[in-house]
Design an enzyme around this catalytic site. Structure first.
Site, PDB file in Angstrom:
ATOM      1  N   LYS A  13      33.383  38.162  72.322  1.00 25.81           N
ATOM      2  CA  LYS A  13      32.501  39.159  72.450  1.00 25.81           C
ATOM      3  C   LYS A  13      32.825  40.460  71.965  1.00 25.81           C
ATOM      4  O   LYS A  13      32.307  40.926  71.161  1.00 25.81           O
ATOM      5  CB  LYS A  13      31.663  38.940  73.866  1.00 25.81           C
ATOM      6  CG  LYS A  13      30.504  40.275  73.987  1.00 25.81           C
ATOM      7  CD  LYS A  13      29.604  40.064  75.014  1.00 25.81           C
ATOM      8  CE  LYS A  13      30.061  40.320  76.350  1.00 25.81           C
ATOM      9  NZ  LYS A  13      29.709  41.815  76.407  1.00 25.81           N
ATOM     10  N   SER A  14      33.897  40.651  72.536  1.00 26.56           N
ATOM     11  CA  SER A  14      34.677  42.116  72.366  1.00 26.56           C
ATOM     12  C   SER A  14      34.963  42.220  70.717  1.00 26.56           C
ATOM     13  O   SER A  14      34.812  43.202  70.165  1.00 26.56           O
ATOM     14  CB  SER A  14      35.806  42.390  73.147  1.00 26.56           C
ATOM     15  OG  SER A  14      35.681  42.622  74.407  1.00 26.56           O
ATOM     16  N   ARG A  18      33.278  44.623  67.484  1.00 27.27           N
ATOM     17  CA  ARG A  18      33.829  45.367  66.778  1.00 27.27           C
ATOM     18  C   ARG A  18      34.195  44.770  65.315  1.00 27.27           C
ATOM     19  O   ARG A  18      33.767  45.836  64.225  1.00 27.27           O
ATOM     20  CB  ARG A  18      35.516  45.355  67.178  1.00 27.27           C
ATOM     21  CG  ARG A  18      35.331  46.139  68.408  1.00 27.27           C
ATOM     22  CD  ARG A  18      36.678  45.934  69.298  1.00 27.27           C
ATOM     23  NE  ARG A  18      36.943  46.804  70.360  1.00 27.27           N
ATOM     24  CZ  ARG A  18      36.433  46.657  71.587  1.00 27.27           C
ATOM     25  NH1 ARG A  18      35.346  45.892  72.035  1.00 27.27           N
ATOM     26  NH2 ARG A  18      36.433  47.631  72.560  1.00 27.27           N
ATOM     27  N   GLN A 159      36.648  50.630  76.307  1.00 27.51           N
ATOM     28  CA  GLN A 159      35.199  51.078  75.640  1.00 27.51           C
ATOM     29  C   GLN A 159      35.497  52.669  75.352  1.00 27.51           C
ATOM     30  O   GLN A 159      35.111  53.103  74.322  1.00 27.51           O
ATOM     31  CB  GLN A 159      34.149  50.905  76.579  1.00 27.51           C
ATOM     32  CG  GLN A 159      33.815  49.325  76.419  1.00 27.51           C
ATOM     33  CD  GLN A 159      32.301  49.255  77.332  1.00 27.51           C
ATOM     34  OE1 GLN A 159      31.905  50.089  78.072  1.00 27.51           O
ATOM     35  NE2 GLN A 159      32.197  47.901  77.368  1.00 27.51           N
ATOM     36  N   ASP A 307      36.691  41.328  83.762  1.00 26.41           N
ATOM     37  CA  ASP A 307      35.539  40.566  83.480  1.00 26.41           C
ATOM     38  C   ASP A 307      35.503  39.296  84.201  1.00 26.41           C
ATOM     39  O   ASP A 307      34.675  38.635  84.260  1.00 26.41           O
ATOM     40  CB  ASP A 307      35.207  40.434  82.092  1.00 26.41           C
ATOM     41  CG  ASP A 307      34.685  41.530  81.473  1.00 26.41           C
ATOM     42  OD1 ASP A 307      34.122  42.149  82.132  1.00 26.41           O
ATOM     43  OD2 ASP A 307      34.899  41.843  80.107  1.00 26.41           O
TER      44      ASP A 307
END
Length: 423
Positions: A13-14, A18, A159, A307
């Protein structure tokens, strides 16, 4: 019923966030292979569509065609980040440099999450951002070119770091960021992919702006270790399980879960270690482990598995001894207060667990059994998946409210779980 076989988990996801951002800022066409297209990443994609970026999805490939940020259109001033904190925070660094007045909004959950940690350094760069009640979304941003600053992050946050790096990339002059603890470095790797020059020495990052990203043409997204975590823990806890998870990102800024599982005596092996799109990956072989032991998770380890803490808390309920998780205050400002929600939901099914100001304490019950209950994810995708894994340890059905929140990061989670269960 044990878990058997092999799967490929959802794309990271990260990295997908990006990849969409940098591809949209770059003039030309970029193909993103094996992206995650859960609700959060779709929010990022839709915002850039409003700015004039075109995208097309074919099998396992997202093609983005952008006019370049200098040719964005600003016909729509309201940009919706949905539930995605990554979208809101990273895009503040971009939008603050654009010649328009735009308003970032989010859903009910995102609108409660703190944004001042991003707007404070951006305002020092000259950004004009107005937050609701000076702390949360909506954020109205009147953009213009910013000026570089030197900034020491008060908390370890990838973030916030990424928002400042993106702002510094487009700003005039030099931007320097000092990290107290190393955080995930996907933005740095994306800078390299898109030919943005920067320096990183120890925990200090320097960017000379303004620079425009140049598309590499192709971006490859590995499997998300945060998504793999649920299957890893399930296989470790359910008797007879033997699972292979293919092509999982093992970036050292994200792989804390592997270190913790090894400290807990868990049977996990990295196979076929290699590089995929500039990121280290491996296939993960996990086997049921009867003799799990407790551990302490703290300090520099926390940003490497922030997470994964809810699912690791579940694993700790099956480990001999007392597991302590601390220095994890950041969990309080996720989609939910993940300390309290994790503790309350696991208590409901019979776990011996209590919350602390910065984490939780879990007394393992290796031979114990959980009980049937009605629980809730509180609309938090990682809590929903953790509770689905917990249900594998209960003979009777577990009633989970708001399970659809899994769409945020892993739309195919239940499908992949059923594959391993042989359903």
């Amino acid at each position: 019923m044990s878990l058997k076989g092999s799967i490929k988990v959802a794309g990271d996801k990260s990295i997908t966030h990006r990849a969409i951002i940098f591809s949209s800022l770059s003039k030309g066409t970029t193909r993103i292979h094996e992206p995650l297209l859960g609700a959060d990443c779709i929010s990022t994609l839709e915002i850039f569509k409003q700015l004039g970026v075109k995208s097309e999805l074919s099998k396992d490939c997202l093609t983005i065609t952008s006019p370049g940020l200098e040719s964005f259109c600003y016909d729509q001033s309201i940009l919706d980040a949905g539930n995605s904190g990554t979208t809101a925070r990273l895009l503040m660094g971009v939008l603050s440099n654009l010649p328009a007045t735009l308003t970032l909004i989010g859903d009910e959950s995102l609108s409660k999450r703190p944004m001042k940690r991003v707007t404070l350094p951006l305002s020092q760069m000259g950004a004009n951002i107005t937050l609701e009640n000076d702390a949360t979304l909506p954020a109205t941003i009147t953009g213009h070119q910013l000026t570089g600053i030197s900034y020491e992050l008060p908390v370890a946050s990838a973030q916030v770091k990424s928002a400042i790096m993106l702002a510094g990339m487009l700003a005039q002059g030099v931007t320097t960021i000092h990290e107290p603890i190393p955080t995930r470095d996907h933005t740095e790797k994306m800078f390299e992919d898109f030919q943005i020059a920067y320096n990183k020495v120890n925990r200090m990052i320097t960017v000379q702006g303004p620079q425009m990203p140049i598309t590499p043409g192709e971006v490859f997204v590995p499997g998300d270790i945060s998504s793999a975590a649920f299957f890893i823990v399930a296989a470790l806890m359910v008797p007879g399980s033997d699972v292979m998870i293919e092509n999982v990102g093992i970036n050292e800024t994200r792989s804390g879960i592997i270190d913790v599982i090894r400290a807990m005596n868990g049977k996990i092996t990295l196979v076929n270690e290699r590089y995929f799109g500039g990121e280290p990956v491996a296939d993960l072989h996990i086997q049921y482990t009867k003799d799990l032991v407790a551990t302490t998770i703290e300090g520099d380890m926390i940003p490497r598995l922030i997470d994964e803490i809810p699912i690791l808390a579940l694993l700790a309920t099956r480990a001999k001894g007392i597991t302590v998780i601390k220095d994890a205050e950041e969990l309080k400002v996720k989609e939910t207060n993940r300390i309290d929600v994790t503790v309350n939901q696991l208590k409901a099914i019979g776990a011996e667990i209590k919350s602390t100001d910065d984490g939780m304490i879990i007394t393992g019950q290796p031979e114990g059994s959980f009980n049937q209950a009605s629980v809730s994810s509180h609309k938090d995708h990682r809590i929903a998946m953790m509770l689905c894994v917990a249900s594998l340890l209960i003979d009777e059905p577990l009633i989970i409210e708001d399970v659809e929140s899994m769409e945020i990061s892993y739309p195919d989670f239940l499908k992949h779980l059923n594959v391993l269960l042989g359903n």
